[in-house]
Each structure stands twice: as structure tokens, then as C-alpha cells.
Design an enzyme around this catalytic site. Structure first.
Site, PDB file in Angstrom:
ATOM      1  CD  GLU A 189     -22.101  46.652  14.377  1.00 34.43           C
ATOM      2  OE1 GLU A 189     -22.061  46.032  13.291  1.00 34.43           O
ATOM      3  OE2 GLU A 189     -22.980  46.458  15.246  1.00 34.43           O
TER       4      GLU A 189
ATOM      5  CG  HIS B 187     -21.748  45.373  22.906  1.00 32.65           C
ATOM      6  ND1 HIS B 187     -22.406  46.477  23.412  1.00 32.65           N
ATOM      7  CD2 HIS B 187     -21.794  45.488  21.562  1.00 32.65           C
ATOM      8  CE1 HIS B 187     -22.829  47.232  22.420  1.00 32.65           C
ATOM      9  NE2 HIS B 187     -22.480  46.655  21.282  1.00 32.65           N
TER      10      HIS B 187
END
Length: 213
Positions: free
Chosen positions: A110, A38
Site C-alpha cells: 500500500e 486483502h
């Protein structure tokens, strides 16, 4: 991927991550795929463990747009992304250009650092067992299942996720972890020759950073 020193602080526990992953290697049927971490967030820049709703910074939005333009020339058929806001928004920037619809998956988030969220990640210890979070073994097992499912989609696949996902992915397919490839929104192409994988960066942002998550 070649070994590289951790540029900020001391990341420990990576050897343990590699050992865990070696016991459950990933063997996707495809011969190539793409990975995109990202774009940058405010807490990336501050090196702080972040929650799933952390938005992209203005720089992160610019990085995502640049990555989208580069990936526009690649024959991507499927985009699978973490449903964390920073990854989801990065995936949408790319998907708009490619005229695809990204598929969000919570399993690609994550690592859950539990009570450490909101604290400094400058000297992350991957072997830690944070209160209310995931152990390293739990994280690797989750990532293996998530990546296996993502890479079984119509190829070539683009996975949009996190720095920790890239650590786990590299270890699961038997590549040394190159921390120099962890910059925000750096598109990577993974390709296989026989059983051996290699990775090629399609872009290295001058403003990239290898901070976690």
C-alpha cells in the site's frame, strides 16, 4: 467501473491520481487477470492507516477463505502479492486451495503514508504529502512498475494487494474508480476487449467495506 460516492467521509485527490495515471497508462499484454484486495484487519474496521505488519482479523481470515473457495474455479496460473502481512496471508489462503506458491513483492505494498500511520483514514486526502511517506506521483509510478511486472508473469495472473493498488490499477488502465468494488477480499476479474478494459466482481461480501488499505 462506474463512479460511486465515497461512503465514509470525503476522499479527495482521486482526480489528481487519475490525471497522474493517465500520463503513464498501463498496457498489459494479457487479455484478462484477477485482483483480490486483502481480508479485513482490525485497523480497517477502525479506519486507521496501518503498518505493513497489521494482521488479518478473524473476519478477515474468514473472508480470505471464502475468496479462496470462489477463486478455486478460475484458471489462475500465477499469484503475485504484496509482502505486507495482510495481503501475504490472504494470498496464502488462496494459494493453498489453488496449489500454487504466491510470489511476494514489496513494490505492491500500500502507499506509504509515513507519519499518518496510526491516525484516522476516515477522510483520506490522496493528494497529501505525508512526512516520511510517498507523494501521490511516487506511489502511482511505483504501482505502475509493480503491476506491469506482475501482469507479465504466466497468465492468468492473480494480484493480491490493497485498496490503493486497486485505485491505481483502475486509473492506469483507463477505468473509472468504482468505490463499490473495494470491499475486503472481493475477487475481481479484469478482461480486455481490444484496448478497452472491464471489471466483473466474482463476489460481493455482505460484510465488505471500502475503507482504505
Amino acid at each position: 467501473m462506474s463512479q460511486a460516492p465515497f461512503p465514509h467521509g470525503a476522499a479527495t485527490g482521486l482526480d489528481q491520481l487519475i490525471r497522474i495515471a493517465a500520463g503513464q497508462p498501463l498496457a498489459p499484454a494479457c487479455d484478462h487477470f484477477y485482483f483480490l484486495r486483502h481480508g479485513q484487519t482490525g485497523r480497517n474496521a477502525q479506519r486507521i492507516f496501518q503498518a505493513v505488519d497489521e494482521p488479518l482479523s478473524e473476519l478477515g481470515l474468514q473472508q480470505a477463505a471464502r475468496a479462496a473457495q470462489l477463486l478455486a474455479g478460475e484458471p489462475i496460473r500465477t499469484i503475485v502479492c504484496s509482502d505486507a502481512r495482510r495481503a501475504h496471508d490472504t494470498a496464502h489462503a488462496v494459494a493453498t486451495v489453488l496449489r500454487l506458491m504466491p510470489t511476494p513483492q514489496a513494490a505492491l505494498r500500500e502507499r506509504n503514508f509515513g507519519a499518518l500511520i496510526g491516525t484516522s483514514s476516515a477522510e483520506i486526502d490522496w493528494a497529501c504529502e505525508p512526512e516520511g511517506g510517498e507523494t501521490l506521483a511516487q506511489f502511482v509510478a511505483r504501482k505502475r512498475l509493480a503491476l506491469d511486472a506482475a501482469l507479465a508473469q504466466p497468465a492468468p495472473v492473480l494480484v493480491v494487494a490493497h485498496g490503493g493498488t486497486l485505485y491505481a490499477l483502475a486509473a492506469l488502465i483507463g477505468l473509472p474508480i468504482d468505490l463499490g468494488l473495494l470491499g475486503n477480499a472481493q475477487p475481481l476479474r479484469f478482461s480486455r476487449s481490444g484496448p478497452t478494459w472491464a471489471v466483473t466482481p466474482l463476489l460481493r461480501h455482505a460484510d465488505g467495506d471500502s475503507s482504505l488499505a
